[in-house]
Structures are given as C-alpha cells and as structure tokens.
Design a protein around this motif. Structure first.
Motif, PDB file in Angstrom:
ATOM      1  N   ALA A 267      13.658   3.212 -14.454  1.00  0.00           N
ATOM      2  CA  ALA A 267      13.077   3.814 -15.654  1.00  0.00           C
ATOM      3  C   ALA A 267      11.761   4.524 -15.368  1.00  0.00           C
ATOM      4  O   ALA A 267      11.123   5.053 -16.283  1.00  0.00           O
ATOM      5  CB  ALA A 267      12.866   2.735 -16.724  1.00  0.00           C
ATOM      6  N   GLY A 268      11.353   4.514 -14.100  1.00  0.00           N
ATOM      7  CA  GLY A 268      10.117   5.188 -13.734  1.00  0.00           C
ATOM      8  C   GLY A 268       8.877   4.355 -13.902  1.00  0.00           C
ATOM      9  O   GLY A 268       7.752   4.845 -13.713  1.00  0.00           O
ATOM     10  N   GLN A 269       9.035   3.070 -14.212  1.00  0.00           N
ATOM     11  CA  GLN A 269       7.876   2.197 -14.397  1.00  0.00           C
ATOM     12  C   GLN A 269       7.468   1.571 -13.068  1.00  0.00           C
ATOM     13  O   GLN A 269       8.330   1.199 -12.260  1.00  0.00           O
ATOM     14  CB  GLN A 269       8.209   1.099 -15.408  1.00  0.00           C
ATOM     15  N   PRO A 270       6.164   1.441 -12.815  1.00  0.00           N
ATOM     16  CA  PRO A 270       5.733   0.836 -11.543  1.00  0.00           C
ATOM     17  C   PRO A 270       5.994  -0.675 -11.543  1.00  0.00           C
ATOM     18  O   PRO A 270       5.478  -1.394 -12.395  1.00  0.00           O
ATOM     19  CB  PRO A 270       4.228   1.145 -11.499  1.00  0.00           C
ATOM     20  N   VAL A 271       6.793  -1.145 -10.609  1.00  0.00           N
ATOM     21  CA  VAL A 271       7.037  -2.584 -10.473  1.00  0.00           C
ATOM     22  C   VAL A 271       6.213  -3.167  -9.331  1.00  0.00           C
ATOM     23  O   VAL A 271       5.992  -4.375  -9.273  1.00  0.00           O
ATOM     24  CB  VAL A 271       8.535  -2.874 -10.272  1.00  0.00           C
ATOM     25  N   VAL A 272       5.794  -2.308  -8.399  1.00  0.00           N
ATOM     26  CA  VAL A 272       4.747  -2.626  -7.431  1.00  0.00           C
ATOM     27  C   VAL A 272       3.722  -1.524  -7.594  1.00  0.00           C
ATOM     28  O   VAL A 272       4.027  -0.354  -7.420  1.00  0.00           O
ATOM     29  CB  VAL A 272       5.290  -2.673  -5.986  1.00  0.00           C
ATOM     30  N   ASP A 273       2.495  -1.919  -7.968  1.00  0.00           N
ATOM     31  CA  ASP A 273       1.551  -0.933  -8.500  1.00  0.00           C
ATOM     32  C   ASP A 273       0.307  -0.798  -7.630  1.00  0.00           C
ATOM     33  O   ASP A 273      -0.731  -1.399  -7.882  1.00  0.00           O
ATOM     34  CB  ASP A 273       1.159  -1.352  -9.924  1.00  0.00           C
ATOM     35  N   GLY A 274       0.437  -0.011  -6.554  1.00  0.00           N
ATOM     36  CA  GLY A 274      -0.715   0.325  -5.730  1.00  0.00           C
ATOM     37  C   GLY A 274      -1.357  -0.845  -5.013  1.00  0.00           C
ATOM     38  O   GLY A 274      -2.580  -0.904  -4.896  1.00  0.00           O
ATOM     39  N   ILE A 275      -0.547  -1.777  -4.503  1.00  0.00           N
ATOM     40  CA  ILE A 275      -1.120  -2.986  -3.907  1.00  0.00           C
ATOM     41  C   ILE A 275      -1.427  -2.786  -2.429  1.00  0.00           C
ATOM     42  O   ILE A 275      -0.876  -1.902  -1.764  1.00  0.00           O
ATOM     43  CB  ILE A 275      -0.200  -4.207  -4.088  1.00  0.00           C
ATOM     44  N   GLY A 276      -2.307  -3.628  -1.913  1.00  0.00           N
ATOM     45  CA  GLY A 276      -2.643  -3.610  -0.500  1.00  0.00           C
ATOM     46  C   GLY A 276      -3.097  -4.977  -0.033  1.00  0.00           C
ATOM     47  O   GLY A 276      -3.705  -5.731  -0.799  1.00  0.00           O
ATOM     48  N   PHE A 277      -2.778  -5.314   1.223  1.00  0.00           N
ATOM     49  CA  PHE A 277      -3.230  -6.572   1.824  1.00  0.00           C
ATOM     50  C   PHE A 277      -3.007  -6.507   3.327  1.00  0.00           C
ATOM     51  O   PHE A 277      -2.257  -5.663   3.828  1.00  0.00           O
ATOM     52  CB  PHE A 277      -2.502  -7.789   1.235  1.00  0.00           C
ATOM     53  N   ASP A 278      -3.682  -7.419   4.049  1.00  0.00           N
ATOM     54  CA  ASP A 278      -3.523  -7.561   5.497  1.00  0.00           C
ATOM     55  C   ASP A 278      -3.063  -8.982   5.800  1.00  0.00           C
ATOM     56  O   ASP A 278      -3.354  -9.918   5.050  1.00  0.00           O
ATOM     57  CB  ASP A 278      -4.851  -7.342   6.234  1.00  0.00           C
ATOM     58  N   ILE A 279      -2.366  -9.122   6.927  1.00  0.00           N
ATOM     59  CA  ILE A 279      -2.070 -10.457   7.446  1.00  0.00           C
ATOM     60  C   ILE A 279      -2.446 -10.465   8.928  1.00  0.00           C
ATOM     61  O   ILE A 279      -2.001  -9.607   9.700  1.00  0.00           O
ATOM     62  CB  ILE A 279      -0.583 -10.845   7.282  1.00  0.00           C
ATOM     63  N   ALA A 280      -3.282 -11.412   9.320  1.00  0.00           N
ATOM     64  CA  ALA A 280      -3.725 -11.512  10.706  1.00  0.00           C
ATOM     65  C   ALA A 280      -2.658 -12.187  11.560  1.00  0.00           C
ATOM     66  O   ALA A 280      -1.789 -12.897  11.036  1.00  0.00           O
ATOM     67  CB  ALA A 280      -5.031 -12.307  10.774  1.00  0.00           C
ATOM     68  N   PRO A 281      -2.702 -12.014  12.857  1.00  0.00           N
ATOM     69  CA  PRO A 281      -1.803 -12.777  13.730  1.00  0.00           C
ATOM     70  C   PRO A 281      -2.036 -14.276  13.527  1.00  0.00           C
ATOM     71  O   PRO A 281      -3.178 -14.730  13.424  1.00  0.00           O
ATOM     72  CB  PRO A 281      -2.225 -12.349  15.142  1.00  0.00           C
ATOM     73  N   GLY A 282      -0.967 -15.046  13.424  1.00  0.00           N
ATOM     74  CA  GLY A 282      -1.105 -16.493  13.257  1.00  0.00           C
ATOM     75  C   GLY A 282      -1.619 -16.902  11.892  1.00  0.00           C
ATOM     76  O   GLY A 282      -2.303 -17.922  11.759  1.00  0.00           O
ATOM     77  N   GLU A 283      -1.301 -16.114  10.850  1.00  0.00           N
ATOM     78  CA  GLU A 283      -1.744 -16.433   9.485  1.00  0.00           C
ATOM     79  C   GLU A 283      -0.555 -16.353   8.531  1.00  0.00           C
ATOM     80  O   GLU A 283       0.332 -15.517   8.683  1.00  0.00           O
ATOM     81  CB  GLU A 283      -2.820 -15.440   9.031  1.00  0.00           C
TER      82      GLU A 283
END
Length: 515
Positions: A267-283
C-alpha cells in the motif's frame, strides 16, 4: 457452579492430542493450563468451546453432562473464549463487534444505542474501560483484547478461557490484563489461562495444571519455582538461565551495519522507516517489539527476500543490497526464519536433505551437478548427534518431526557452515524449554566465536537473556537502543511507542517515589 472435564481424549489420525484428560474449573479461581506449544492445551479448550468434538470423555456442569455441538451451545452454557488471534472486524466499532452474532434489534432494525449501553454497562462493571464507539482497527492490541473479553461477558460468560492472551502484549498491557483478570475472579468468574510462560503463571494463577504431550502430568501451586514447573513441562531438569560472559570490547569497526533502511508495503506505507544500527564482532543485538512492527520486514530485507526503497546493509564492509538471497547466504549470512515451516524447511524432504538445503550443490555435498549421497548422509548423522535432533531416522520426512526438532534442523544447518554473521528470527517459537536451552547455547556460541548476531524475538525474556544491546521497534522505527539491564517497564513503554525522553522521565519519577 463447577465445570468438569472427565477423560477427554481427542485424536487427529495417529496423533493423540488429548489423552484422557481430567480437569476441574471452579468459579472465583484463575486456573492456569501450562504446557509448551503442541502440548494439547488449545485443543482441549477448543473442545470445551464446542469447536471440536471429543472422541472419548464428557463435560459436566454441577455433575450434569453438557453436550456441546458448537460455540453457540458453549456460549449458552456460560462458556466464553478469547482466542490468541482475535475474532474482531477491524472496520467495525466496538459496539458493532460486541453485538455481532447477537444483534440488538428494535422494530426489525439494529439497535446500536442499546448495544452501546450494554458495552458501557459491562465495561464499567468489570473495570474494562472500553469506548463502544471506537473503531476496533484504531485501538492498540491491549484494548482489542479487552473488546474480546467484553464480548464474552455481554453474553453472560461464567467460565472465561483466555488462550495465550499475552502473546501480543507489551509488559504494561500484560499487567493491565492481569488486573482485569483479578477483578473478574473477584466477581466470581472462573478463568482458564492458557500459556507457556512460567513467570506469568506464577504471577497470576491460583492453581496450575501442567500438560505434556497431550496428557496431564501434574498440578502445582504458584509458589512452585520456575525450575520445578519447567521440569514438569519437559520431563527432565532444565537450566533456565543463559550462561554468557560479558561482551568483549575490541574496538573493532562494526561487522554488520544498517543505514537509513526503508521498506514499504504493497500500500506504499513504510513498514521499516529509515532505521539504522551497527553490530560489532562478537556481539548480540536483540530486536524487541510487539509482532507486526516491522521486524519481519527487517529480516526479509537483510536476507534479500524484499527490496528496500532506500538504505544500505553491509557485512564486513561489503554492500548486500542488490545481491540475491543465495549470494548473501554464500557470503556467510546464516538465517533462521521466524516461520520454519514456510521459509526454513521442505516438509516432504528428509532430515538429511533439509540439513544441506543451501549447500547441496557445493563441495563436499555436490560436484559437477551431482550430489554425493554418502556425504549428505554422513553429515546428517553428525548433525543429528551434535544438535540432539530427535528422529527415528535421517530419512524421516522433516514434517513428521516435532516443532522443536524441526527448529533444531534449521539451527543445525545454519550453524554448521562457515558464517560471518547470524540472523535469528523468533529462535525458540513453538519449542519446549529443553530445546530452548540448547538453541540459546548455540546462539551464544556463535557470538563467542566473534560473529555479529542479530536476534529478533517477541519474547522479552529471551531478548534479556541473549542480547548485549537491545533495539526496540515500534511501527517500523527503532525507538531506542538500550543496554540489557534496562528495566522491562522502560522497554515496554518503548514497545508501546513512548519517546525515550518520556521513559527517562517516567523512570526518574519512579526512583524519586521509591526514595
């Protein structure tokens, strides 16, 4: 007025879902039916609600046999049921939903005024606080559940069945539900609370009946420890705590990174909305949230099953967007999907074949277009032993395994090949606490081997047990990324859409009150 089940047996082909079960339900009591998914709890309650007919046994009210030929006769007998998946029409108002199937009429027309008054009366009497004119689709999940309870109470339910009622609730909504349940108990209602969550059982139950593999294996009081209850559920001693050392800070750059990721639905609606994150090795980064807030689409975007509108996903500095799911798996991405039956297994294929689904055409299992059957079978025997997969044969169709053993097949396949990153979605959905213990150990092992791990789960206890940091999703956004010692209440507020500043104010106010 007591409700009694005697010798209830229900078979589906060769499967005995309920095996000569006896159960007594007493007014003014919260009776908890505890057992893992597939233990037979919901089948038993569907019999009590008239949805299934027992093959053997009988239902009695005050010693008199009760014949139930469908939900209507159960409702007439004072039995109400709130299903795990709500039976509501989203575009109808609360009053319209409540009177659906039991319409208020006047001179041949729907009497909505009478229906609204009835909803207000029941809501006020039991402290449920539901607006009869609200459109159900606009209500949060916790209030939708209240509508289901009101619907049962307007039909004079004396016995109320709640089937896994907290599965889609935030911690705050769960506590509000428990307050409602205590009020109903005080009003003399008999409540059957179906769950597999040990903490909730101990918090709300007056009496506990434990079902394992379709049979009653014991009863307990809420004073029983979680370990005792878990042992009854599984049939052996279970270690409930996840043992893991604190994450090692190496200063290394992120191994996995998501930047400005946006996914839209049809329907054109954002279901994931501009997200960001990091994951370090061993985390391990845990993603918490009520189901349906973008977690499924996030996992699909990482694997490449859906194409984002914008953003970036990198693994060890290599962009994954534009690559096929096979390319990403070959690049070292391990993936345990939330729906193993649909996305993780081929039910008509053997255990051995499912253990090499994404490796069958590569050495040592495949060469020059042909599969090395002997190597596939050797691998299967090794994996069945290593991951404790309970199967009569490696040639057994995987559809014939229990849910927990099916999950172990997926976990064994994904964690037995060279990985650079692991994505696990709903890792222990539908598995018993014994299998849960094993799967958690394997996830932590991957983290301890230095790999970034992304765990998506709607079970908050699981997130707390596994995560080194917790990202909370609500309506496609990450509300905050918090440490694992953050309180369940604070995370619950974030899951409900509260801004991080609001949760900080709430926590400060609570601390001041405690002092």
């Amino acid at each position: 007025m007591a409700l009694e089940l005697r010798g209830i047996t229900k078979r589906f082909g060769s499967l005995v879902a309920n095996d000569a079960i006896d159960l007594e339900i007493t007014p003014g009591e919260i009776h908890c039916l505890l057992g893992e998914n597939g233990a037979g709890k919901s089948t038993l309650m569907n019999i009590l609600y008239g949805l299934y007919q027992p093959d053997e046994g009988e239902i009695l009210v005050d010693g008199e046999p009760l014949a139930l030929d469908g939900p209507r006769s159960a409702i007439n007998a004072g039995i109400g049921m709130v299903h795990q998946h709500f039976m509501l029409v989203p575009v109808f108002t609360v009053a319209d939903n409540v009177m659906l199937g039991d319409e208020h009429t006047k001179s041949g027309f729907l009497n909505r005024k009478s229906a609204r008054a009835h909803v207000r009366d029941v809501s006020t009497r039991y402290g449920l606080e539901v607006d009869p004119d609200a459109v159900v689709g606009d209500l949060p999940v916790g209030l939708q559940q209240r509508v289901e309870i009101v619907k049962a109470l307007t039909r004079d339910a004396r016995f109320l069945i709640l089937d896994e009622p907290t599965a889609v609730l935030t911690p705050q909504e769960t506590e509000e539900l428990f307050t409602v349940m205590r009020g109903l108990r005080a009003a003399g209602k008999a409540i059957v609370f179906i769950t597999h969550k040990l903490k909730e059982v101990r918090a709300i139950a007056d009496r506990i009946t434990v079902i394992r593999r379709g049979a009653v294996v014991g009863t307990a009081l809420p004073s029983a420890s979680e370990s005792e209850l878990a042992s009854l559920m599984v049939g052996r001693e279970v270690r409930l705590r996840v043992d893991k050392a604190p994450v090692q800070e190496t200063g290394a750059p992120p191994a996995f990174a998501v930047r400005d990721l946006t996914v839209r639905n049809a329907a054109g609606q954002p279901v994931v909305d501009g997200i960001g994150f990091d994951i370090a090795p061993g985390e391990i980064l845990g993603v918490a949230g009520v189901q349906g807030n973008g977690q499924t689409e996030l996992a699909q975007a990482v694997l490449g099953l859906i194409e984002p509108e914008a953003g970036s996903i990198t693994l060890d500095g290599t962009e994954l967007l534009g690559k096929t799911p096979r390319d990403r798996l070959r690049a070292g991405l391990g993936f345990v999907p939330e729906d193993r039956s649909h996305d993780g297994l081929v039910g008509g294929a053997s255990v051995a074949e499912n253990l090499v689904l994404d490796l069958y055409d590569r050495p040592p299992f495949g060469r020059r277009g042909s599969m090395d059957v002997a190597e596939v079978r050797r691998n299967a025997r090794d994996r069945v032993a290593e991951f404790d997969i309970r199967t009569t044969s490696i040639d057994t169709h995987v559809a014939h395994l229990s849910g927990g053993n099916q999950q172990k097949v997926v976990v064994a396949r994904e964690m037995s090949r060279p990985l650079r990153m692991l994505l696990v979605s709903q890792p222990t959905r539908g598995v018993d606490v014994g299998a849960m213990e094993f799967i958690h150990k394997r996830i932590v092992h991957e983290r301890d081997e230095g790999r970034p791990v992304l765990v998506i789960s709607t079970e908050l206890d699981e997130i707390f047990a596994l995560a080194d940091r917790i990202a909370v999703m609500y309506r496609g956004k990450i509300m905050a990324i918090v440490p694992p010692d953050t309180s369940a209440e604070t995370i619950g507020l974030l899951m409900a859409g509260a801004h991080p500043d609001e949760t900080a104010t709430h926590t400060a106010a609570e601390d001041a009150a405690d002092e």
